[in-house]
Design a protein around this motif. Sequence first.
Motif, PDB file in Angstrom:
ATOM      1  N   ILE A  52      71.253  53.871  -7.256  1.00  0.00           N
ATOM      2  CA  ILE A  52      71.796  52.743  -6.009  1.00  0.00           C
ATOM      3  C   ILE A  52      71.746  54.258  -5.117  1.00  0.00           C
ATOM      4  CG2 ILE A  52      73.697  51.641  -5.405  1.00  0.00           C
ATOM      5  CD1 ILE A  52      74.011  50.653  -8.350  1.00  0.00           C
ATOM      6  N   LEU A  53      71.294  53.381  -3.740  1.00  0.00           N
ATOM      7  CA  LEU A  53      71.956  54.214  -2.691  1.00  0.00           C
ATOM      8  C   LEU A  53      72.829  54.626  -2.448  1.00  0.00           C
ATOM      9  CD1 LEU A  53      68.993  53.258  -0.524  1.00  0.00           C
ATOM     10  CD2 LEU A  53      68.995  55.119  -1.569  1.00  0.00           C
ATOM     11  N   ARG A  54      73.265  56.146  -2.279  1.00  0.00           N
ATOM     12  CA  ARG A  54      74.648  57.115  -1.583  1.00  0.00           C
ATOM     13  C   ARG A  54      74.356  57.383  -1.021  1.00  0.00           C
ATOM     14  NH1 ARG A  54      77.219  61.423  -3.601  1.00  0.00           N
ATOM     15  NH2 ARG A  54      75.367  62.303  -4.172  1.00  0.00           N
ATOM     16  N   GLN A  77      78.632  54.310  -1.965  1.00  0.00           N
ATOM     17  CA  GLN A  77      77.304  53.791  -2.474  1.00  0.00           C
ATOM     18  C   GLN A  77      77.106  52.831  -1.820  1.00  0.00           C
ATOM     19  OE1 GLN A  77      77.532  53.571  -7.274  1.00  0.00           O
ATOM     20  NE2 GLN A  77      79.602  53.426  -7.015  1.00  0.00           N
ATOM     21  N   VAL A  78      76.016  53.040  -0.629  1.00  0.00           N
ATOM     22  CA  VAL A  78      75.522  51.495   0.249  1.00  0.00           C
ATOM     23  C   VAL A  78      74.526  50.905  -0.274  1.00  0.00           C
ATOM     24  CG1 VAL A  78      76.059  53.908   2.374  1.00  0.00           C
ATOM     25  CG2 VAL A  78      73.992  54.106   1.052  1.00  0.00           C
ATOM     26  N   ASP A 115      73.520  45.371  -2.829  1.00  0.00           N
ATOM     27  CA  ASP A 115      72.069  44.390  -2.769  1.00  0.00           C
ATOM     28  C   ASP A 115      71.612  44.914  -3.684  1.00  0.00           C
ATOM     29  OD1 ASP A 115      71.472  44.675   0.095  1.00  0.00           O
ATOM     30  OD2 ASP A 115      70.188  46.452  -0.042  1.00  0.00           O
ATOM     31  N   PHE A 116      72.415  45.820  -5.839  1.00  0.00           N
ATOM     32  CA  PHE A 116      72.163  46.161  -6.256  1.00  0.00           C
ATOM     33  C   PHE A 116      72.485  45.086  -7.430  1.00  0.00           C
ATOM     34  CE2 PHE A 116      74.546  47.757 -10.184  1.00  0.00           C
ATOM     35  CZ  PHE A 116      72.970  48.013 -11.162  1.00  0.00           C
ATOM     36  N   VAL A 117      73.893  44.796  -6.458  1.00  0.00           N
ATOM     37  CA  VAL A 117      74.548  43.481  -7.107  1.00  0.00           C
ATOM     38  C   VAL A 117      74.450  42.129  -7.209  1.00  0.00           C
ATOM     39  CG1 VAL A 117      77.109  42.358  -7.440  1.00  0.00           C
ATOM     40  CG2 VAL A 117      76.925  44.789  -7.320  1.00  0.00           C
ATOM     41  N   ASN A 118      74.050  42.453  -5.745  1.00  0.00           N
ATOM     42  CA  ASN A 118      73.337  40.812  -5.559  1.00  0.00           C
ATOM     43  C   ASN A 118      71.928  40.759  -6.664  1.00  0.00           C
ATOM     44  OD1 ASN A 118      75.057  39.885  -3.356  1.00  0.00           O
ATOM     45  ND2 ASN A 118      73.842  40.416  -1.843  1.00  0.00           N
ATOM     46  N   ARG A 119      70.878  41.471  -6.587  1.00  0.00           N
ATOM     47  CA  ARG A 119      69.669  41.775  -7.627  1.00  0.00           C
ATOM     48  C   ARG A 119      70.210  41.203  -9.248  1.00  0.00           C
ATOM     49  NH1 ARG A 119      68.339  45.833  -5.033  1.00  0.00           N
ATOM     50  NH2 ARG A 119      68.640  47.500  -6.916  1.00  0.00           N
ATOM     51  N   ARG A 166      73.443  39.002  -9.735  1.00  0.00           N
ATOM     52  CA  ARG A 166      73.444  38.110  -9.606  1.00  0.00           C
ATOM     53  C   ARG A 166      72.402  37.262  -9.872  1.00  0.00           C
ATOM     54  NH1 ARG A 166      76.596  37.580  -4.802  1.00  0.00           N
ATOM     55  NH2 ARG A 166      77.498  35.251  -6.025  1.00  0.00           N
ATOM     56  N   GLY A 167      71.233  37.526  -9.636  1.00  0.00           N
ATOM     57  CA  GLY A 167      70.364  36.538  -9.063  1.00  0.00           C
ATOM     58  C   GLY A 167      70.100  35.874  -7.288  1.00  0.00           C
ATOM     59  N   VAL A 168      70.933  37.006  -6.296  1.00  0.00           N
ATOM     60  CA  VAL A 168      71.621  36.178  -5.245  1.00  0.00           C
ATOM     61  C   VAL A 168      70.106  36.742  -4.084  1.00  0.00           C
ATOM     62  CG1 VAL A 168      72.822  35.979  -2.955  1.00  0.00           C
ATOM     63  CG2 VAL A 168      73.906  35.338  -6.067  1.00  0.00           C
ATOM     64  N   ASP A 169      69.923  35.958  -3.094  1.00  0.00           N
ATOM     65  CA  ASP A 169      68.520  36.265  -2.387  1.00  0.00           C
ATOM     66  C   ASP A 169      69.865  37.013  -0.874  1.00  0.00           C
ATOM     67  OD1 ASP A 169      66.524  36.403  -4.137  1.00  0.00           O
ATOM     68  OD2 ASP A 169      66.389  34.300  -3.263  1.00  0.00           O
TER      69      ASP A 169
END
Length: 211
Positions: A5-7, A197-198, A202-206, A208-211
């Motif tokens: 994850i980008l930080r 953790q910028v 996006d990581f959590v959305n992936r 969850r399968g959320v765009d």
Amino acid sequence: MSAPILRRGLMLVLSSPSGAGKTTLSRLLLAQDSEITMSVSVTTRAPRPGEIDGKDYFFVDTARFEAMVEQNELLEHAKVFGNMYGTPKAPVEAALQAGRDVLFDIDWQGTQQLGSQVAQDMVKVFILPPSTEALELRLQTRAQDPADVVAGRMAKAADEMSHWNEYDYVVINVELEESLAKLKAILSAERSRRTRQVGLADFVNRLRGVD
């Protein structure tokens, strides 16, 4: 395995009275952690034996230092024991944006100035000696300064230590390896802060399968 994850990097600030061990701890941490780099300060003082320009400090004359202050090239600057010290702004910001952490070995004055500009990126740690006697012994055995300079540093130590409560963490440096382990634990926890953790959203959305 997915990419990390980008930080955004953080600024690990170590302060202490002279002789409490922050410089030794800084060197050990840098040697053992590849994700952190040292902020190289500019100073008007003369190099000590073994110090290298551009690695330990950028050694400049007073005119150049004053020009850097005037042109807003420093994040902080202060006069300590008759010499000027400061932190160049550009390389620090570049490191933070690249996700690298930056280590600062500065006094409480510099820490206050940094806090007025970049408080959100700072993690402040104050290093204390186990006793006044231990601090004086360390200064005497360091064999870098004459007796009158040691006396001056001891006289200033009480004032420097009064600023301990302006810091996020306090480490009493009784035993070097134990103090280093505490610094590593602080650094590990602070790197995991949600706000740093910028790429986390996006990581959590992936996940969850959320765009």
